[in-house]
Design an enzyme around this catalytic site. Structure first.
Site, PDB file in Angstrom:
ATOM      1  N   GLU A  80       0.831  -1.217   0.000  1.00  0.00           N
ATOM      2  CA  GLU A  80       0.000   0.000   0.000  1.00  0.00           C
ATOM      3  C   GLU A  80       0.863   1.264   0.000  1.00  0.00           C
ATOM      4  O   GLU A  80       0.542   2.237  -0.684  1.00  0.00           O
ATOM      5  CB  GLU A  80      -0.947   0.017   1.205  1.00  0.00           C
ATOM      6  CG  GLU A  80      -1.979  -1.103   1.227  1.00  0.00           C
ATOM      7  CD  GLU A  80      -3.063  -0.979   0.161  1.00  0.00           C
ATOM      8  OE1 GLU A  80      -3.092   0.031  -0.553  1.00  0.00           O
ATOM      9  OE2 GLU A  80      -3.874  -1.922   0.038  1.00  0.00           O
ATOM     10  N   ARG A  84       0.440   3.654  -3.304  1.00  0.00           N
ATOM     11  CA  ARG A  84      -0.233   4.946  -3.092  1.00  0.00           C
ATOM     12  C   ARG A  84       0.780   6.082  -2.913  1.00  0.00           C
ATOM     13  O   ARG A  84       0.716   7.091  -3.603  1.00  0.00           O
ATOM     14  CB  ARG A  84      -1.159   4.875  -1.872  1.00  0.00           C
ATOM     15  CG  ARG A  84      -2.225   3.817  -2.041  1.00  0.00           C
ATOM     16  CD  ARG A  84      -3.332   3.945  -1.035  1.00  0.00           C
ATOM     17  NE  ARG A  84      -4.030   2.681  -0.901  1.00  0.00           N
ATOM     18  CZ  ARG A  84      -5.283   2.548  -0.517  1.00  0.00           C
ATOM     19  NH1 ARG A  84      -6.008   3.594  -0.218  1.00  0.00           N
ATOM     20  NH2 ARG A  84      -5.853   1.354  -0.410  1.00  0.00           N
ATOM     21  N   ASP A 218      -4.224 -10.175  -8.504  1.00  0.00           N
ATOM     22  CA  ASP A 218      -4.479  -9.157  -9.546  1.00  0.00           C
ATOM     23  C   ASP A 218      -3.289  -8.366 -10.115  1.00  0.00           C
ATOM     24  O   ASP A 218      -2.866  -8.576 -11.253  1.00  0.00           O
ATOM     25  CB  ASP A 218      -5.588  -8.192  -9.094  1.00  0.00           C
ATOM     26  CG  ASP A 218      -5.427  -7.628  -7.668  1.00  0.00           C
ATOM     27  OD1 ASP A 218      -4.382  -7.853  -7.063  1.00  0.00           O
ATOM     28  OD2 ASP A 218      -6.350  -6.942  -7.190  1.00  0.00           O
ATOM     29  N   GLU A 352     -12.098  -0.506 -10.556  1.00  0.00           N
ATOM     30  CA  GLU A 352     -11.671  -1.463 -11.595  1.00  0.00           C
ATOM     31  C   GLU A 352     -12.569  -1.499 -12.832  1.00  0.00           C
ATOM     32  O   GLU A 352     -12.094  -1.706 -13.956  1.00  0.00           O
ATOM     33  CB  GLU A 352     -11.551  -2.872 -11.001  1.00  0.00           C
ATOM     34  CG  GLU A 352     -10.406  -3.043 -10.011  1.00  0.00           C
ATOM     35  CD  GLU A 352     -10.674  -2.438  -8.636  1.00  0.00           C
ATOM     36  OE1 GLU A 352     -11.867  -2.211  -8.312  1.00  0.00           O
ATOM     37  OE2 GLU A 352      -9.712  -2.182  -7.883  1.00  0.00           O
TER      38      GLU A 352
HETATM   39  C1  DMJ Z   1      -6.418   0.123  -5.125  1.00  0.00           C
HETATM   40  O1  DMJ Z   1      -5.665   0.461  -4.021  1.00  0.00           O
HETATM   41  C2  DMJ Z   1      -5.572  -0.506  -6.200  1.00  0.00           C
HETATM   42  O2  DMJ Z   1      -6.266  -0.472  -7.416  1.00  0.00           O
HETATM   43  C3  DMJ Z   1      -5.206  -1.936  -5.898  1.00  0.00           C
HETATM   44  O3  DMJ Z   1      -4.523  -2.548  -6.960  1.00  0.00           O
HETATM   45  C4  DMJ Z   1      -6.435  -2.740  -5.599  1.00  0.00           C
HETATM   46  N1  DMJ Z   1      -7.326  -2.114  -4.649  1.00  0.00           N
HETATM   47  C5  DMJ Z   1      -7.581  -0.700  -4.701  1.00  0.00           C
HETATM   48  C6  DMJ Z   1      -8.830  -0.287  -5.420  1.00  0.00           C
HETATM   49  O4  DMJ Z   1      -9.888  -1.137  -5.434  1.00  0.00           O
END
Ligand code: DMJ
Length: 447
Positions: A80, A84, A218, A352
């Site tokens: 995270e 971010r 993912d 998404e």
């Molecule tokens: C975001 O922090 C990013 O897209 C991450 O890859 C997956 N989760 C959240 C949004 O849903």
């Protein structure tokens, strides 16, 4: 206007906290960022900038200059913080050239390095940024590291390495460390060519055979194809890993429902779980992006697959009363693209689905993707906009939903940015020159 509304309320009620709580009009700090603050500021910087919200961008920049403190203690998620904060700072630097963003990104990047000190070099998921000790998530099987976490560092760390010009940093942080992750992954045997989600950072072996293109897996796949694109198509190892992984996914996980909807199931030790998470809906965009660069004979095939998956995700939105999609939807016992469990009915402002609309629009110019994006705008305005910001909702299947009182920082970083880009000209952050990290922060292609 949506971005301005989201930002203004955050600024008024929660500036310096990580997220805005729009119903109670206060801030939320949470425990994902190890004492770091201002997640919404850093996540919003590039969106404010590209939307030409100049005054608001200056407010955000000022907070980074004056109040963003990196000397903190606490349990931080390596993943995270990377996607971010490092992603947000790097993108702000590349868009504006302002040194403050670069120096903060490099300083924070250094603090993440101890996470890589494991027998295999596969980083652990949690790090104390002050004490510099690291450990694995308590909930992850047997001290394992998560595929989507250690597999989602490459884009940012390559840029950190390049910008630092410091060979020690470069050697430690980036080129060798993130390349080493690939070495471990290439060495370990993959069941049916698939990548399970849990790997031991001690032995380099899989800990559990759960495979998912949604949560836990993912962005690992996303970063393979984007690493290749960001390298100006030179990183052929990443491209091959992506192609092989997608082939295995298509062979074992891609299914068609009785009603003709294509979806990507999850896999637990060989048994399929006919469920798709909202998170997995990024894959329409990813497959379309990769299709552009597949061999002539595969290109149309992958574009069709991307369109079908995006259509399924759109169905998960249209089948709800709010026209927003649930956290997970299923294809079993007569259910098609709907949540069957109460615990999966919520929507937390995730990006998404609109992310895939944006890629599909840019790559096909089929106007339906803009229509679908506009449906989302209307639904957000109707069901998620509250007096002091935007909030997630607890049940997409009721038109009088309860709000969860949280304006997630990725709503400003991703959802609103992708919606904006969906309606812009293609040369605004052109896909030829930029790749978006998994938090939608644009990083330049290394032409
Ligand atoms: C975001 O922090 C990013 O897209 C991450 O890859 C997956 N989760 C959240 C949004 O849903």
């Amino acid at each position: 206007q949506m971005m301005k509304f989201a930002w203004d309320n955050y600024k008024q009620y929660a500036l310096g906290k990580n997220e805005l709580r729009p119903l109670t009009k206060n801030g939320h700090i949470g425990n994902m960022f190890g004492g770091l603050r201002g997640a919404t500021v850093v996540d919003a910087l590039d969106t404010l900038y590209i939307m030409e919200l100049e005054e608001e961008f200056q407010e955000a920049k000022k907070w980074v200059e004056k109040s963003f403190d990196l000397n903190v203690n606490g349990e931080a998620s390596l993943f995270e913080v990377n996607i971010r904060y490092i992603g947000g700072l790097l993108a702000a630097y590349y868009l504006t050239g302002e040194e403050v963003f670069k120096s903060k990104a490099l300083e924070l990047g250094e603090k993440l390095l101890p996470a890589f000190n494991t027998p295999t070099g596969i980083p652990r998921g949690v790090i104390n940024l002050g004490r510099q000790d690291t450990w694995s998530w308590g909930w992850a099987s047997a001290g394992s590291s998560i595929l989507a976490e250690f597999g989602t560092l490459h884009l940012e760390f390559l840029h950190l390495s390049e910008l630092s010009g410091n060979p020690v940093f470069a050697e430690k942080a980036s080129i060798s460390q993130v390349m080493n992750i690939r070495k471990v992954l290439n060495r370990v045997e993959k069941p049916q060519g698939l990548y399970p989600n849990f790997l031991s950072p001690v032995t380099g072996n899989w800990v559990q055979h759960h495979v998912s293109i949604g949560g836990l897996g993912d962005s690992f796949y996303e970063y393979l194809i984007k690493s290749w694109l960001m390298s100006d198509k030179k990183d052929s190892e990443a491209k091959k890993m992506y192609d092989d992984a997608l082939e295995a996914i298509e062979k074992h996980l891609v299914k068609k429902s009785a009603g003709g909807l294509t979806y990507i199931a999850e896999w637990r030790g060989g048994i399929l779980d006919h469920k798709m998470g909202h998170l997995a809906c990024f894959s329409g965009g990813m497959i379309a992006l990769g299709a552009e660069h597949a061999g002539e004979e595969r290109k149309q095939h992958y574009m069709d697959l991307a369109a079908e998956i995006t259509n399924t995700c759109h169905e998960s939105y249209t089948r709800s009363d709010t026209k927003l999609g649930p956290e997970a939807f299923r294809f079993d016992a007569g259910t098609e693209a709907m949540a069957t469990r109460l615990s999966e009915r919520y929507y937390i402002l995730r990006p998404e689905v609109v992310e895939s609309y944006m890629y599909m629009w840019r790559l096909t110019h089929d106007p339906k993707y803009r229509q679908w994006g506009w449906e989302v705008v209307k639904a957000l305005e109707k069901h998620c906009r509250v007096e002091a910001g935007f909030s997630g909702i607890r049940d997409v299947y009721t038109t009088t939903p309860t709000h969860d009182n949280m304006q997630q920082s990725f709503f400003l970083a991703e959802t609103l940015k992708y919606l904006y880009l969906l309606f812009c000209e293609d040369d605004v952050l052109s896909l030829d020159d930029w790749v978006f990290n998994t938090e939608a922060h644009p990083l330049p292609v290394n032409h």
